[in-house]
Each structure stands twice: as structure tokens, then as C-alpha cells.
Design an enzyme around this catalytic site. Structure first.
Site, mmCIF file in Angstrom:
data_model
loop_
_atom_site.group_PDB
_atom_site.id
_atom_site.type_symbol
_atom_site.label_atom_id
_atom_site.label_comp_id
_atom_site.label_asym_id
_atom_site.label_seq_id
_atom_site.Cartn_x
_atom_site.Cartn_y
_atom_site.Cartn_z
ATOM 1 N N ARG A 159 5.947 -35.370 -52.659
ATOM 2 C CA ARG A 159 7.377 -35.087 -52.439
ATOM 3 C C ARG A 159 7.820 -33.859 -53.250
ATOM 4 O O ARG A 159 8.932 -33.825 -53.800
ATOM 5 C CB ARG A 159 8.242 -36.292 -52.831
ATOM 6 C CG ARG A 159 7.913 -37.557 -52.107
ATOM 7 C CD ARG A 159 8.444 -37.585 -50.699
ATOM 8 N NE ARG A 159 8.191 -38.876 -50.091
ATOM 9 C CZ ARG A 159 7.119 -39.163 -49.359
ATOM 10 N NH1 ARG A 159 6.206 -38.233 -49.103
ATOM 11 N NH2 ARG A 159 6.953 -40.358 -48.851
ATOM 12 N N TYR A 190 -1.910 -47.214 -42.537
ATOM 13 C CA TYR A 190 -0.664 -47.850 -42.975
ATOM 14 C C TYR A 190 -0.159 -48.901 -41.988
ATOM 15 O O TYR A 190 -0.202 -48.700 -40.769
ATOM 16 C CB TYR A 190 0.453 -46.808 -43.077
ATOM 17 C CG TYR A 190 0.548 -46.093 -44.403
ATOM 18 C CD1 TYR A 190 -0.515 -45.381 -44.904
ATOM 19 C CD2 TYR A 190 1.736 -46.117 -45.124
ATOM 20 C CE1 TYR A 190 -0.413 -44.694 -46.100
ATOM 21 C CE2 TYR A 190 1.859 -45.430 -46.322
ATOM 22 C CZ TYR A 190 0.770 -44.720 -46.813
ATOM 23 O OH TYR A 190 0.881 -44.043 -47.988
ATOM 24 N N SER A 229 14.530 -42.777 -48.249
ATOM 25 C CA SER A 229 14.162 -43.354 -49.548
ATOM 26 C C SER A 229 15.006 -42.693 -50.633
ATOM 27 O O SER A 229 14.990 -41.472 -50.757
ATOM 28 C CB SER A 229 12.694 -43.085 -49.852
ATOM 29 O OG SER A 229 11.891 -43.572 -48.820
ATOM 30 N N GLU A 325 14.560 -39.468 -55.323
ATOM 31 C CA GLU A 325 13.909 -38.519 -54.414
ATOM 32 C C GLU A 325 14.981 -37.618 -53.795
ATOM 33 O O GLU A 325 14.769 -36.440 -53.539
ATOM 34 C CB GLU A 325 13.173 -39.297 -53.313
ATOM 35 C CG GLU A 325 12.510 -38.408 -52.292
ATOM 36 C CD GLU A 325 11.737 -39.191 -51.241
ATOM 37 O OE1 GLU A 325 10.916 -40.054 -51.598
ATOM 38 O OE2 GLU A 325 11.996 -38.951 -50.049
HETATM 39 P P1 NAP Z 1 5.875 -49.751 -46.808
HETATM 40 O O1 NAP Z 1 4.924 -49.898 -45.677
HETATM 41 O O2 NAP Z 1 6.892 -50.817 -47.083
HETATM 42 O O3 NAP Z 1 5.054 -49.487 -48.144
HETATM 43 C C1 NAP Z 1 5.733 -49.279 -49.376
HETATM 44 C C2 NAP Z 1 5.117 -48.094 -50.078
HETATM 45 O O4 NAP Z 1 3.773 -48.359 -50.345
HETATM 46 C C3 NAP Z 1 5.178 -46.872 -49.217
HETATM 47 O O5 NAP Z 1 6.273 -46.115 -49.621
HETATM 48 C C4 NAP Z 1 3.839 -46.197 -49.372
HETATM 49 O O6 NAP Z 1 3.856 -45.069 -50.235
HETATM 50 C C5 NAP Z 1 2.974 -47.246 -50.046
HETATM 51 N N1 NAP Z 1 1.890 -47.604 -49.115
HETATM 52 C C6 NAP Z 1 1.929 -48.501 -48.104
HETATM 53 N N2 NAP Z 1 0.730 -48.583 -47.494
HETATM 54 C C7 NAP Z 1 -0.062 -47.685 -48.130
HETATM 55 C C8 NAP Z 1 -1.410 -47.274 -47.939
HETATM 56 N N3 NAP Z 1 -2.181 -47.813 -46.981
HETATM 57 N N4 NAP Z 1 -1.907 -46.313 -48.750
HETATM 58 C C9 NAP Z 1 -1.148 -45.746 -49.710
HETATM 59 N N5 NAP Z 1 0.145 -46.080 -49.934
HETATM 60 C C10 NAP Z 1 0.680 -47.036 -49.158
HETATM 61 O O7 NAP Z 1 6.629 -48.349 -46.667
HETATM 62 P P2 NAP Z 1 7.887 -47.954 -45.786
HETATM 63 O O8 NAP Z 1 9.077 -47.856 -46.647
HETATM 64 O O9 NAP Z 1 7.941 -48.777 -44.535
HETATM 65 O O10 NAP Z 1 7.480 -46.490 -45.391
HETATM 66 C C11 NAP Z 1 6.397 -46.218 -44.556
HETATM 67 C C12 NAP Z 1 6.041 -44.754 -44.667
HETATM 68 O O11 NAP Z 1 7.147 -43.923 -44.303
HETATM 69 C C13 NAP Z 1 5.673 -44.357 -46.083
HETATM 70 O O12 NAP Z 1 4.633 -43.435 -46.053
HETATM 71 C C14 NAP Z 1 6.949 -43.749 -46.613
HETATM 72 O O13 NAP Z 1 6.692 -42.771 -47.603
HETATM 73 C C15 NAP Z 1 7.530 -43.117 -45.385
HETATM 74 N N6 NAP Z 1 8.990 -43.067 -45.502
HETATM 75 C C16 NAP Z 1 9.552 -42.041 -46.227
HETATM 76 C C17 NAP Z 1 10.926 -42.004 -46.378
HETATM 77 C C18 NAP Z 1 11.588 -40.921 -47.178
HETATM 78 O O14 NAP Z 1 12.807 -40.799 -47.112
HETATM 79 N N7 NAP Z 1 10.862 -40.155 -47.942
HETATM 80 C C19 NAP Z 1 11.726 -42.981 -45.804
HETATM 81 C C20 NAP Z 1 11.122 -43.989 -45.114
HETATM 82 C C21 NAP Z 1 9.750 -44.027 -44.965
HETATM 83 P P3 NAP Z 1 4.152 -43.556 -49.742
HETATM 84 O O15 NAP Z 1 5.619 -43.485 -49.604
HETATM 85 O O16 NAP Z 1 3.660 -42.733 -50.883
HETATM 86 O O17 NAP Z 1 3.438 -43.306 -48.466
#
Ligand code: NAP
Length: 342
Positions: A159, A190, A229, A325
Site C-alpha cells: 500500500r 484467496y 479499508s 490506510e
Molecule cells: P479477508 O479475506 O477477510 O482477509 C483478511 C486479510 O487477510 C486480507 O486483508 C488479506 O490481506 C489477508 N489475507 C487473506 N487471505 C490471504 C492469503 N491467502 N494470503 C495472504 N493474505 C491473505 O479480506 P477482505 O477484507 O475480504 O479483502 C479481500 C482482498 O481485497 C484483500 O486482498 C484486501 O486487501 C482487498 N481489499 C482492499 C481494500 C482496500 O481498501 N485497500 C478494501 C477491501 C478489500 P491483504 O489485504 O494484504 O491482501
């Protein structure tokens, strides 16, 4: 009457600027910047306002980047895309898929525009833009010169990129170059993507799954104000992670290549029973605790107070201190989000 910024920030915070200038070319951008700052007045550049929190009325000009255009060049082994900074990110993902170009599908439905994507190195479901970004075209606002930064020069991190560093704040992004390999490799590490068959999956199926996962737990900013996020996932040392896991063996944790361990900020917040917690008009989202929402005409003070509370609760329980963030904009410039909520 000063113009409202409400429709220019996805949090939907009602604040005002002295002027708003919508620009459609690099030349217009430079002219608007020069004009706005000529007598020392503050100015900031904005894309779709999907990762920011306006703390106050902005005491100057907000320049909104709407530079459009997508040029696609075919090479033997890849597709080269040159994309105007003001193009909408999700529409770019859709357009590439419609043309049979794969590689961006995991990044579907990320709010914001293409020019903002390298700034925080957008990432989701195992892919980050740094993996496909070839260059970023900028205007150096001090000299008026066009500058191209290649992938390495962008210094992409989690990020993060050079565009967040103080020395590069005067670089206005006008276009982004992407390189998508024709030899496509699905990334299925994922969530529900792990259930897809790596041998037969299509980019469209991944796109559909990502859209389904996102819409099921993330609030649509057109309906409920939010900036995705709110906090970064904290990265802690292996030793700290070991200690935390003794007390919380079920804590999701992801070892990084440098030996550190990433935690899921949403899980930490949820463990503090904060889903739905409200301060004024701001609330922690029920489906995804990492997202703070503008539930009911929240002021930025409500969101800051809620973020402070969340950070304290998580810090007191886990001794892990969350950092925003989302980027914070004061009355004349960006200010430290961490100092604001600490
Ligand atoms: P999630 O599946 O509830 O998982 C929670 C966190 O764990 C994620 O943020 C992700 O980190 C980490 N994670 C989950 N599975 C992983 C794997 N196989 N390997 C490494 N790290 C893992 O997450 P979520 O909130 O639904 O989001 C899903 C994806 O969308 C994530 O990659 C998240 O970053 C992205 N997202 C980003 C935003 C934003 O505003 N930046 C908003 C919503 C979703 P990471 O975030 O580092 O990938």
C-alpha cells in the site's frame, strides 16, 4: 457560496473548497495548478476521492483529474496499455476482459481511478498493481516537465509507493502504463477463489467471484459512504506473532517473505466486538470491520473519533497499533493520519 466536495469524496463528507477545477488533459492540469498556486494559495490533486478523509473545508483549489483515454498495443507475448489517469479503475478491468485481455480480474471493483492506483499500490486477492505496472507518467509541477517513472523507480511497497513520499508530492500522475502477459496465470490463493479449478478457470470466472465476494461484504460507496479499508493490515515481527498466537491461536496470520508476519486488521477489530460500533454518524461496518462507514451524515470528527476508539481498543487488547490506510486532508494540505487518530 463555495462549492461542495461531498460528491468528490466517497466517504460523502460535507466539506467545501474555495474552488474545484476539473481537468481533462495534462496541459489543463498544469495550467490549473499554476493558476491555483500562483499567489501562494493551497491546491491538491484528487482522483475519485476514494481513499481520503477531508478533515476540514479546503482553503484553496481542489483539482480533479479526469484525463481519459485507453490505448492498447499488442506485442508477441503481451498487451501494453497506456491509460489516462482519470479513467475509472473498475471500468478498465471490465474493458480489458471484454477484449480478451486477462490479468486485472483479481482487482475488480476497487473504487477509484487509474491514476490513483500506483500511489498506494492497490492490491486485492493476491495481486498488486506493481506486478503489472510498467511505468507511471507524471508532470513535475515545479518544473512543468513530463517525467516517466519505470516500475522500479516507483518503489512499490505494501500500500505504498514513491508517490506517497514527501519529495514526490509535486508529481502529478497523468497516465499509467500496464503490461499484461498473454501467457496468463490465474491467482487463486484467496477466499472462494481457492475453490476454482486452476486448470480450467477463466479470467471472467475470477472476475465474477471477486465481484461476488466484494459486494457481499463491502459497502457500495454510492449507497453508504466509505473509503474501503480504513486501516492497513499490521505487519509485526515473527517473535511478536509467536507471542500473540500463544494467546490467540486462531488469529489469521500470513508470513511474509522478509520473515515478518501480516495480521488481518479486520479480525483484530472484530475480536474487540466493534462491528456496528457507532460514534456520532460514523460506524464500523457490520460485514467487514476494517471498513468505517458514514452511516448517518457523519462529520469527519465522528470518523476520526471512531478511528481513535478502534485503534485504542485493538491496541489495548493485542498491543498491535493500527495505522490508517486512508489519507487525511487538512485545510491546506495532506496531514498525518496516524497523528490525527493517535
Ligand atoms: P479477508 O479475506 O477477510 O482477509 C483478511 C486479510 O487477510 C486480507 O486483508 C488479506 O490481506 C489477508 N489475507 C487473506 N487471505 C490471504 C492469503 N491467502 N494470503 C495472504 N493474505 C491473505 O479480506 P477482505 O477484507 O475480504 O479483502 C479481500 C482482498 O481485497 C484483500 O486482498 C484486501 O486487501 C482487498 N481489499 C482492499 C481494500 C482496500 O481498501 N485497500 C478494501 C477491501 C478489500 P491483504 O489485504 O494484504 O491482501
Amino acid at each position: 457560496m463555495n462549492p461542495s466536495l461531498k460528491s468528490f469524496n466517497t466517504f460523502g463528507i460535507q466539506v467545501y473548497a474555495k474552488h474545484i477545477a476539473v481537468i481533462e488533459s495534462a496541459q489543463e492540469l498544469l495550467a490549473a495548478w499554476t493558476d491555483a498556486t500562483s499567489n501562494g494559495q493551497p491546491a491538491i490533486l484528487l482522483g475519485e476521492g476514494s481513499n481520503i478523509l477531508f478533515l476540514k473545508d479546503f482553503d484553496g483549489t481542489v483539482i480533479v483529474n479526469r484525463i481519459k483515454g485507453i490505448q492498447i498495443t499488442e506485442q508477441d507475448d503481451s498487451w501494453l496499455l497506456h491509460v489516462g489517469a482519470g479513467e475509472n479503475w473498475h471500468q478498465l478491468v471490465e474493458k480489458t476482459l471484454l477484449q480478451g485481455i486477462a490479468g486485472l480480474e483479481n482487482l475488480a471493483l476497487i473504487p477509484g481511478c487509474v491514476g490513483s492506483s500506483p500511489i498506494q499500490n492497490i492490491g486485492a486477492y493476491g495481486i498488486e498493481i506493481k506486478q503489472v505496472c510498467q511505468y507511471v507518467d507524471c508532470i513535475d509541477l515545479n518544473s512543468g516537465q513530463a517525467v516517466r517513472l519505470d516500475n522500479e523507480q516507483c518503489q512499490f511497497g505494501y500500500r505504498d509507493s514513491i508517490f506517497k513520499h514527501a519529495d514526490y508530492k509535486h508529481y502529478a500522475i497523468v497516465a499509467v502504463g500496464l503490461k499484461l502477459a498473454k501467457k496468463w496465470q490465474p491467482v487463486l490463493t484467496y477466499g472462494s477463489l481457492t475453490q476454482l479449478d486452476p486448470e480450467n478457470v477463466t479470467a471472467q470466472q475470477i472476475f465474477d467471484s471477486v465481484c461476488e465476494m466484494r459486494t457481499s461484504k463491502l459497502p457500495d460507496p454510492k449507497v453508504t459512504g466509505n473509503a474501503g479499508s480504513f486501516f492497513k493490515n499490521p505487519v509485526i515481527t515473527a517473535k511478536e506473532a509467536q507471542e500473540l498466537l500463544i494467546h490467540y491461536p486462531h488469529a489469521p496470520h500470513y508470513p511474509q517473505i522478509d520473515g515478518q508476519v501480516k495480521l488481518a486488521a479486520g479480525w483484530l477489530i472484530d475480536q474487540c466486538q466493534l462491528k456496528g460500533h457507532q460514534v456520532g454518524g460514523a460506524a464500523v461496518h457490520q460485514q467487514q470491520a476494517l471498513v468505517l462507514i458514514n452511516e448517518d451524515n457523519a462529520s469527519s470528527a465522528d470518523i476520526v473519533a471512531l478511528a481513535h476508539y478502534v485503534r485504542q481498543q485493538v491496541g489495548n487488547k493485542f498491543n498491535v497499533w493500527l495505522e490508517p490506510e486512508v489519507r487525511f486532508i487538512g485545510s491546506t494540505q495532506e496531514v498525518s493520519g496516524l497523528e490525527t487518530i493517535a
